[in-house]
Design an enzyme around this catalytic site. Structure first.
Site, PDB file in Angstrom:
ATOM      1  N   HIS A  10      64.950   5.916 -13.609  1.00 17.44           N
ATOM      2  CA  HIS A  10      65.750   6.960 -13.597  1.00 17.44           C
ATOM      3  C   HIS A  10      66.987   7.030 -14.591  1.00 17.44           C
ATOM      4  O   HIS A  10      68.033   6.574 -14.091  1.00 17.44           O
ATOM      5  CB  HIS A  10      66.210   6.586 -11.916  1.00 17.44           C
ATOM      6  N   ASN A  11      66.522   7.411 -15.789  1.00 18.82           N
ATOM      7  CA  ASN A  11      67.571   7.643 -16.867  1.00 18.82           C
ATOM      8  C   ASN A  11      67.466   9.109 -17.484  1.00 18.82           C
ATOM      9  O   ASN A  11      66.836   9.858 -16.701  1.00 18.82           O
ATOM     10  CB  ASN A  11      67.273   6.580 -17.864  1.00 18.82           C
ATOM     11  N   SER A  53      65.822  10.107 -19.687  1.00 17.98           N
ATOM     12  CA  SER A  53      64.683  10.577 -20.312  1.00 17.98           C
ATOM     13  C   SER A  53      63.641  11.230 -19.346  1.00 17.98           C
ATOM     14  O   SER A  53      62.823  12.156 -19.406  1.00 17.98           O
ATOM     15  CB  SER A  53      63.748   9.301 -21.041  1.00 17.98           C
ATOM     16  N   HIS A  54      63.912  10.720 -17.817  1.00 21.71           N
ATOM     17  CA  HIS A  54      63.229  11.246 -16.887  1.00 21.71           C
ATOM     18  C   HIS A  54      63.688  12.553 -16.588  1.00 21.71           C
ATOM     19  O   HIS A  54      62.969  13.463 -16.301  1.00 21.71           O
ATOM     20  CB  HIS A  54      63.655  10.198 -15.503  1.00 21.71           C
ATOM     21  N   HIS A  71      69.131  16.560 -11.698  1.00 18.54           N
ATOM     22  CA  HIS A  71      68.610  16.536 -10.385  1.00 18.54           C
ATOM     23  C   HIS A  71      68.718  14.892 -10.142  1.00 18.54           C
ATOM     24  O   HIS A  71      68.718  14.500  -8.655  1.00 18.54           O
ATOM     25  CB  HIS A  71      67.056  16.859 -10.167  1.00 18.54           C
ATOM     26  N   ASP A  72      68.704  13.924 -11.000  1.00 17.96           N
ATOM     27  CA  ASP A  72      68.930  12.489 -10.642  1.00 17.96           C
ATOM     28  C   ASP A  72      70.265  12.191 -11.200  1.00 17.96           C
ATOM     29  O   ASP A  72      70.236  10.777 -11.719  1.00 17.96           O
ATOM     30  CB  ASP A  72      67.686  11.778 -11.160  1.00 17.96           C
ATOM     31  N   ASP A  90      59.235  16.797 -10.895  1.00 20.89           N
ATOM     32  CA  ASP A  90      59.850  15.491 -10.874  1.00 20.89           C
ATOM     33  C   ASP A  90      58.832  14.451 -10.817  1.00 20.89           C
ATOM     34  O   ASP A  90      59.094  13.329 -11.118  1.00 20.89           O
ATOM     35  CB  ASP A  90      60.589  15.708  -9.508  1.00 20.89           C
ATOM     36  N   GLN A 146      49.751   2.643  -8.350  1.00 18.94           N
ATOM     37  CA  GLN A 146      49.349   3.802  -8.766  1.00 18.94           C
ATOM     38  C   GLN A 146      48.542   4.671  -7.940  1.00 18.94           C
ATOM     39  O   GLN A 146      48.476   5.961  -7.665  1.00 18.94           O
ATOM     40  CB  GLN A 146      49.308   3.847 -10.132  1.00 18.94           C
TER      41      GLN A 146
HETATM   42  P1  AMP Z   1      63.309  11.356  -7.890  1.00 18.47           P
HETATM   43  O1  AMP Z   1      64.155   9.986  -7.482  1.00 18.47           O
HETATM   44  O2  AMP Z   1      63.933  12.399  -7.823  1.00 18.47           O
HETATM   45  O3  AMP Z   1      62.702  11.076  -9.211  1.00 18.47           O
HETATM   46  O4  AMP Z   1      61.834  11.398  -6.764  1.00 18.47           O
HETATM   47  C1  AMP Z   1      60.780  11.131  -7.060  1.00 18.47           C
HETATM   48  C2  AMP Z   1      60.277   9.763  -6.255  1.00 18.47           C
HETATM   49  O5  AMP Z   1      59.059   9.444  -6.453  1.00 18.47           O
HETATM   50  C3  AMP Z   1      61.246   8.437  -6.770  1.00 18.47           C
HETATM   51  O6  AMP Z   1      61.618   7.761  -5.396  1.00 18.47           O
HETATM   52  C4  AMP Z   1      60.211   7.699  -7.691  1.00 18.47           C
HETATM   53  O7  AMP Z   1      60.670   6.356  -7.321  1.00 18.47           O
HETATM   54  C5  AMP Z   1      58.758   8.115  -6.924  1.00 18.47           C
HETATM   55  N1  AMP Z   1      57.768   7.838  -8.038  1.00 18.47           N
HETATM   56  C6  AMP Z   1      57.774   8.949  -9.074  1.00 18.47           C
HETATM   57  N2  AMP Z   1      56.721   8.476  -9.901  1.00 18.47           N
HETATM   58  C7  AMP Z   1      56.059   7.397  -9.229  1.00 18.47           C
HETATM   59  C8  AMP Z   1      54.954   6.650  -9.650  1.00 18.47           C
HETATM   60  N3  AMP Z   1      54.464   6.786 -10.709  1.00 18.47           N
HETATM   61  N4  AMP Z   1      54.729   5.602  -8.973  1.00 18.47           N
HETATM   62  C9  AMP Z   1      55.561   5.465  -7.765  1.00 18.47           C
HETATM   63  N5  AMP Z   1      56.555   5.892  -7.502  1.00 18.47           N
HETATM   64  C10 AMP Z   1      56.871   7.216  -8.230  1.00 18.47           C
HETATM   65 ZN    ZN Z   2      63.772  12.670 -10.524  1.00 22.14          ZN
END
Ligand code: AMP
Ligand code: ZN
Length: 701
Positions: A440-441, A443-444, A480-481, A598, A650
């Protein structure tokens, strides 16, 4: 379904030792009546034939008792006719009745006599048998029904309650049957005139349906959606109301005096889902008391899920046997309630970052260094590599990509804001992302902004959204984050963090991202991109941004996906064009868009997908490490760096959250390349898992 509908195909078995004029008479009569007729010569073949076809009517020849023992045979049959020779007519019928015969027939080979006999049997005994069987079937259905059902007589004496009724209301049927409804305690929550309204409706023979507060035996009030149906029986309409108000017991006790049942009132209680959940919670609580520790702990997690998720998720309870899915659901879809430990979790950034003015680079689209510009050349393609940009910008990809994408969509023109303001805004937002988080930086955020822009170019999306929606989506994706601490909502709630307290353990992070974004933006004119827009437009834009950021909260995942499918994809499949333009549906499209952006990383080209999986896993591992360090509950035990299988996690994430959502989004927006990547990536993880590998990549050859 009509339970009597197959009467026309009555099955008849004739048991005759020898063919003669009598057996022929019945054969022809069956043909005339359109019944199916089989013939048996011996008791053995009769039984065999009967056990195969279960005839409705069996006719046994009893004229020559030396052939077989008709009395013994008849006991096995449903309905029997007995033949007697005229000379034995005087004998008593009682032994035959005792043997199970329903009727006797004195020898008469005349085809019409046989035919009339069959018709009388059909309309008498056989039809009565069918009704009994139908009654049994309906009774079984009542007993099995999950809805609480109560039957009363017209004068409101309870005749029957089904097991669902007993378990929901907490009564045993013996405590209710025979009581007048009025004697059962009522909830005070109903309007005073409700019972009168219901009664006057029923008296007119009309059905009543509505919300009713019932009182359970333990005194709790429960809200029910109730349907009350008066049933008018034979003769019901002509009877004097008072005299006609019979109940089952009085009907049966009067035997055959002709007073057949008059009216029943059937009350079907469709328990509102929240009540159902409360029931389940109570059952689980009770089970926990007598369960060993691991089971009680597992049930704790189930309780959390039940308490905190909207029951929009059809998969809950079916797919969650896998520990990875369990942990993801537990970790992403709960707020960690009941796990408060009192430990404080303090944010690393308590005050929003300000950027000292000497650090703000005089950056404009025109003076982006060529090396960086080059990495963004294909930013309109799905295969764009945000990690190259991350490297080229020293972990500041959001500002650069933001400048380029916002310019492509004419955001500055829409907001009537100078490019310098946009640049400052992007820089300050990016500064408030934690570069120390592995996932959650900024780049995301850049990745989500990229996916959002990509989706906004899809034809269907363009048709449904206005320019203001596009601007809102791009801004929402960017912020958003913001200030994400690299820990999940559950963690923050468990740790009793300031934010969890501020937002009452509800959508903690998402509320914070949205609120902070507006604080940062509006506190300083230099970065206030909304400064020059009209008040009403600002309100609309602000509302749309907040709604989209809050939509990224995972507890609402299935709610958003299901609403999108039901309100948009299904009507679209039926060519209802107006679905695209209604304001409510535009909101659903925007929510789905940002949600898909997202969590689109499993749909990225394989190398990118693997990198994202590594980053999120590392962030989860760090959370587990900290939970252990601080003695907090471990929210996602499978995400332990010593034991975790990344491929399995995954696979579970894709199975549980991604597949259905992207199927729906692809059906709407047409995204074949994403679906292809998703398929490849899924196979990639499966391949590793089949080789029992836990790592991101296979070991070098
Ligand atoms: P956000 O925090 O807004 O990015 O919400 C997306 C949620 O999905 C987050 O809690 C992430 O931890 C989770 N997430 C996103 N991609 C993955 C992934 N490839 N594997 C497991 N969890 C994920
Ligand atoms: Zn996010």
């Amino acid at each position: 379904m009509c339970l009597l509908s197959h009467l026309s195909f009555l099955q008849v078995l004739l048991v005759f030792a020898k063919e003669d004029s009598q057996s022929n008479g019945f054969c022809w009569a069956c043909e005339k009546a359109n019944f199916r007729c089989s013939m048996a010569r011996t008791p053995e073949s009769a039984l065999e034939c009967f056990s195969e076809k279960h005839h409705d009517l069996v006719i046994i020849d009893h004229r020559h008792s030396r052939h077989f023992d008709a009395e013994a045979l008849s006991i096995c049959m449903l309905t029997c006719v007995l033949f007697l020779r005229p000379d034995r007519e005087e004998a008593s019928v009682m032994p035959l009745i005792n043997a199970g015969f329903n009727r006797r027939y004195v020898e008469n080979a005349n085809m019409m006599a046989c035919y009339n006999e069959l018709l009388q049997l059909e309309h008498g005994e056989v039809r009565a048998q069918f009704k009994l069987r139908a009654g049994n079937a309906i009774f079984t259905a009542l007993e099995q029904s999950q809805e609480a059902i109560e039957i009363t007589s017209e004068d409101q004496v309870i005749q029957y309650v089904n097991p669902a009724y007993e378990s929901i209301m907490g009564y045993q049927k013996g405590e209710l049957i025979g009581k007048e409804i009025i004697e059962v305690p009522k909830s005070e929550k109903n309007k005073p005139d409700l019972l009168e309204t219901i009664n006057s409706c029923i008296r007119k023979g009309k059905e009543w349906q509505g919300i009713y507060y019932a009182k359970k035996k333990n005194g709790d009030s429960i809200q029910q959606n109730v349907k009350i149906t008066p049933v008018i029986g034979q003769g019901g309409k002509h009877k004097d109301r008072r005299k006609g108000s019979l109940d089952v017991r009085s009907t049966t006790s009067r035997g055959s005096d002709g007073e057949i049942l008059n009216k029943y009132i059937i009350i079907i209680v469709n328990i509102i889902i929240t009540y159902f959940v409360i029931q389940v919670i109570n059952i689980i609580n009770a089970a926990q008391e007598s369960s060993p520790m691991p089971v009680a702990e597992a049930l704790d997690r189930v309780l959390e899920i039940l308490r905190t998720t909207e029951l929009y998720s059809p998969q809950l309870g079916t797919k969650d046997e896998d520990p990875h899915t369990n942990d993801l659901v537990g970790g992403l879809m709960t707020d960690g309630l009941r796990r408060l430990s009192g430990n404080e979790y303090i944010f690393s950034t308590k005050q929003p970052h300000h950027i000292p003015s000497h650090l703000i680079t005089p950056l404009s689209l025109n003076d982006i260094p060529p090396r960086i510009a080059q990495t963004m050349e294909n930013e309109d393609s799905w295969d764009f590599d945000v990690f190259n940009l991350e490297a080229a910008t020293m972990k500041r990809p959001l500002t650069y990509l933001g400048l380029k994408i916002f310019s492509r969509f004419g955001v500055c023109e829409f907001l009537n804001c100078p490019e310098a303001t946009l640049r400052s805004w992007l820089q300050v937002i990016e500064a408030n992302y934690h570069s120390s988080n592995s996932y959650h930086n900024s780049s995301h955020a850049a990745d989500v902004l990229h996916a959002t822009a990509y989706f906004l170019c899809k034809e269907r999306v363009k048709q449904s959204l206005d320019p203001i929606d596009e601007v809102a989506a791009l801004i929402a994706a960017t912020v958003h984050d913001v200030d994400h601490p690299g820990r999940t909502n559950s963690f923050l709630c468990n740790a009793g963090s300031e934010l969890a307290i501020l937002y009452n353990d509800t959508a903690v992070l998402e509320s914070h991202h949205a609120a902070l974004a507006f604080q940062i933006t509006t506190r300083d004119d230099k970065c206030n991109i909304f400064k020059n827009i009209e008040r009403n437009e600002y309100r609309t834009l602000r509302q749309a941004i907040i709604d989209m950021v809050l939509a990224t909260e995972m507890t609402k995942h299935f709610e958003h996906v299901n609403k999108f499918v039901n309100s948009i994809n299904k009507p679209l499949a039926e060519s209802v064009k107006s679905v695209l333009t209604s304001p409510e549906n535009r909101i659903l499209v925007k929510r789905m868009l940002i949600k898909c952006a997202d969590i689109s990383n499993p749909c990225r080209p394989q190398e990118l997908c693997i990198e994202w999986a590594g980053r999120i896993s590392e962030e989860y591992f760090a959370q587990t490490d900290e939970e252990k360090r601080q003695g907090l509950p471990v929210v996602m035990p499978v995400f332990d760096r010593n034991t975790c299988s990344i491929p399995k996690s995954q696979i579970s994430f894709i199975d549980y959250f991604i597949t259905d959502m992207f199927d729906a989004w692809d059906a709407f927006a047409d995204l074949p390349n994403l679906m292809q990547h998703l398929d490849n990536n899924f196979k990639y993880w499966k391949g590793l898992d089949e080789r029992k590998l836990h790592s991101l990549r296979p070991p070098p050859e």
